[in-house]
Design an enzyme around this catalytic site. Structure first.
Site, mmCIF file in Angstrom:
data_model
loop_
_atom_site.group_PDB
_atom_site.id
_atom_site.type_symbol
_atom_site.label_atom_id
_atom_site.label_comp_id
_atom_site.label_asym_id
_atom_site.label_seq_id
_atom_site.Cartn_x
_atom_site.Cartn_y
_atom_site.Cartn_z
ATOM 1 N N CYS A 71 0.765 -1.755 0.009
ATOM 2 C CA CYS A 71 0.516 0.113 -0.288
ATOM 3 C C CYS A 71 1.211 1.030 -0.087
ATOM 4 O O CYS A 71 1.855 1.411 0.467
ATOM 5 C CB CYS A 71 -1.053 0.025 1.165
ATOM 6 S SG CYS A 71 -1.971 1.529 1.706
ATOM 7 N N HIS A 162 -2.902 -4.818 -10.634
ATOM 8 C CA HIS A 162 -3.682 -4.108 -11.468
ATOM 9 C C HIS A 162 -4.161 -3.929 -11.980
ATOM 10 O O HIS A 162 -3.727 -4.727 -13.483
ATOM 11 C CB HIS A 162 -3.172 -2.685 -11.014
ATOM 12 C CG HIS A 162 -2.912 -1.892 -9.645
ATOM 13 N ND1 HIS A 162 -3.833 -1.282 -8.797
ATOM 14 C CD2 HIS A 162 -1.335 -2.582 -8.831
ATOM 15 C CE1 HIS A 162 -2.472 -1.062 -7.149
ATOM 16 N NE2 HIS A 162 -1.843 -2.019 -7.653
ATOM 17 N N GLU A 212 -10.876 -0.741 -5.417
ATOM 18 C CA GLU A 212 -9.266 -1.859 -4.476
ATOM 19 C C GLU A 212 -10.239 -3.034 -4.628
ATOM 20 O O GLU A 212 -11.269 -3.209 -3.689
ATOM 21 C CB GLU A 212 -9.474 -0.805 -3.488
ATOM 22 C CG GLU A 212 -8.233 -0.007 -3.919
ATOM 23 C CD GLU A 212 -7.689 0.263 -2.839
ATOM 24 O OE1 GLU A 212 -6.451 -0.134 -1.989
ATOM 25 O OE2 GLU A 212 -7.817 1.658 -2.027
ATOM 26 N N CYS A 221 -5.286 5.505 -4.426
ATOM 27 C CA CYS A 221 -4.311 4.400 -4.332
ATOM 28 C C CYS A 221 -3.361 4.764 -4.489
ATOM 29 O O CYS A 221 -2.912 4.486 -6.311
ATOM 30 C CB CYS A 221 -5.089 3.019 -5.581
ATOM 31 S SG CYS A 221 -4.337 1.438 -5.191
ATOM 32 N N GLY A 224 -1.623 1.597 -7.452
ATOM 33 C CA GLY A 224 -2.209 2.134 -8.317
ATOM 34 C C GLY A 224 -1.986 3.760 -9.301
ATOM 35 O O GLY A 224 -2.188 3.228 -10.285
#
Length: 268
Positions: A71, A162, A212, A221, A224
């Site tokens: 993260c 992703h 997510e 994100c 992301g």
């Protein structure tokens, strides 16, 4: 148990300092704490832990209790937490994650961390390592059917999987709550997937919204944004350095030609 609520451009997590606290069942705690109306309310739970190989270790759990892997926004918040709370006096901090070692560079002003730059590592494009069960040595522009719709998807891992989709319709008007979960659970993604829908505003400015895995719609994100920059650059839609505009704020991302790593900078 003492905990701290933090957010990085709206991506909010409950943080527990495991130098002082013990969490017996983090997956269950993540589910209970993340409930918006019956718990603290968050996108998940992040544990700040001791490490034998780095300054600190991050354990991250999504709102549904699943392990998140990595993260970026959470890593920035850890950088602020450990410095502002006196767990370190370093401004370059090593952080072990489930997707490998990350380096945090802290921008400190008046004794407090203002922004953090995270070395997110190299984008992974090899399908089995993302993982994505689609043909080709890379999955860039693969047409994927979701119900009655078909999208060109670009698959990248930044420590978690992703799927990036560029659209012409303004992302603010897009039915993210309809197509996000359908894509997250698509059989092409054996470990599910985070989905980003993106408008290319210019070669140096991209607007994205994210669904997510395990958490649903979030304001931001970090992994992301890194995946979006890599996909946009590979498709010739963006430069290697761009502003990524999310619902919760703006990240500055750079895909270094020298190292091949994506560097992500933002507040915490």
């Amino acid at each position: 148990m003492r905990f701290t609520k933090m957010q990085g451009i709206g991506n909010d997590y409950v943080y527990v300092n495991c130098f002082e606290e013990h969490v017996e069942n983090p997956s269950e705690l993540a589910k209970q704490m993340s409930r918006r109306h019956y718990g603290v309310g968050s996108d998940g739970l992040i544990l700040i832990c001791p490490s034998d190989v780095a300054d600190f270790e991050m354990k991250m759990y999504n709102a549904d209790g699943s392990n998140g892997g990595m993260c970026g926004n959470g890593a920035r918040c850890i950088g602020k937490y450990v410095y502002d709370r006196g767990l370190t006096d370093k401004t370059t901090v090593s952080l072990m994650t489930d997707s490998g070692l990350k380096i945090l560079n802290l921008n400190v002003k008046d004794g407090k961390v203002q922004t953090v730059r995270v070395d997110m590592g190299m984008p992974e494009l090899f399908p089995p390592k993302i993982p994505v069960d689609l043909p080709g040595e890379v999955v860039m522009g693969h047409r994927l059917n979701v119900g009655s719709a078909t999208y060109e998807i670009h698959c990248v891992s930044m420590g978690n999987p992703h799927g990036v989709i560029f659209i012409d319709e303004p992302v603010e008007q897009f039915e993210l709550d309809k197509y996000g979960p359908a894509l997250e659970h698509h059989p092409a993604f054996p470990e599910k997937v985070n989905i980003e829908f993106v408008n290319v505003l210019s070669p140096t400015r991209l607007r994205m919204r994210v669904w997510e895995r395990g958490s649903g719609i979030t304001l931001a994100c970090g992994t992301g944004s890194s995946a979006v920059l890599a996909a946009a650059s590979l498709c010739g839609l963006a430069d290697r350095q761009a502003e990524i505009v999310l619902d919760g704020g703006v990240l500055q991302d750079e895909w270094s030609e020298k190292t091949g790593h994506v560097l992500m900078t933002g507040p915490a």
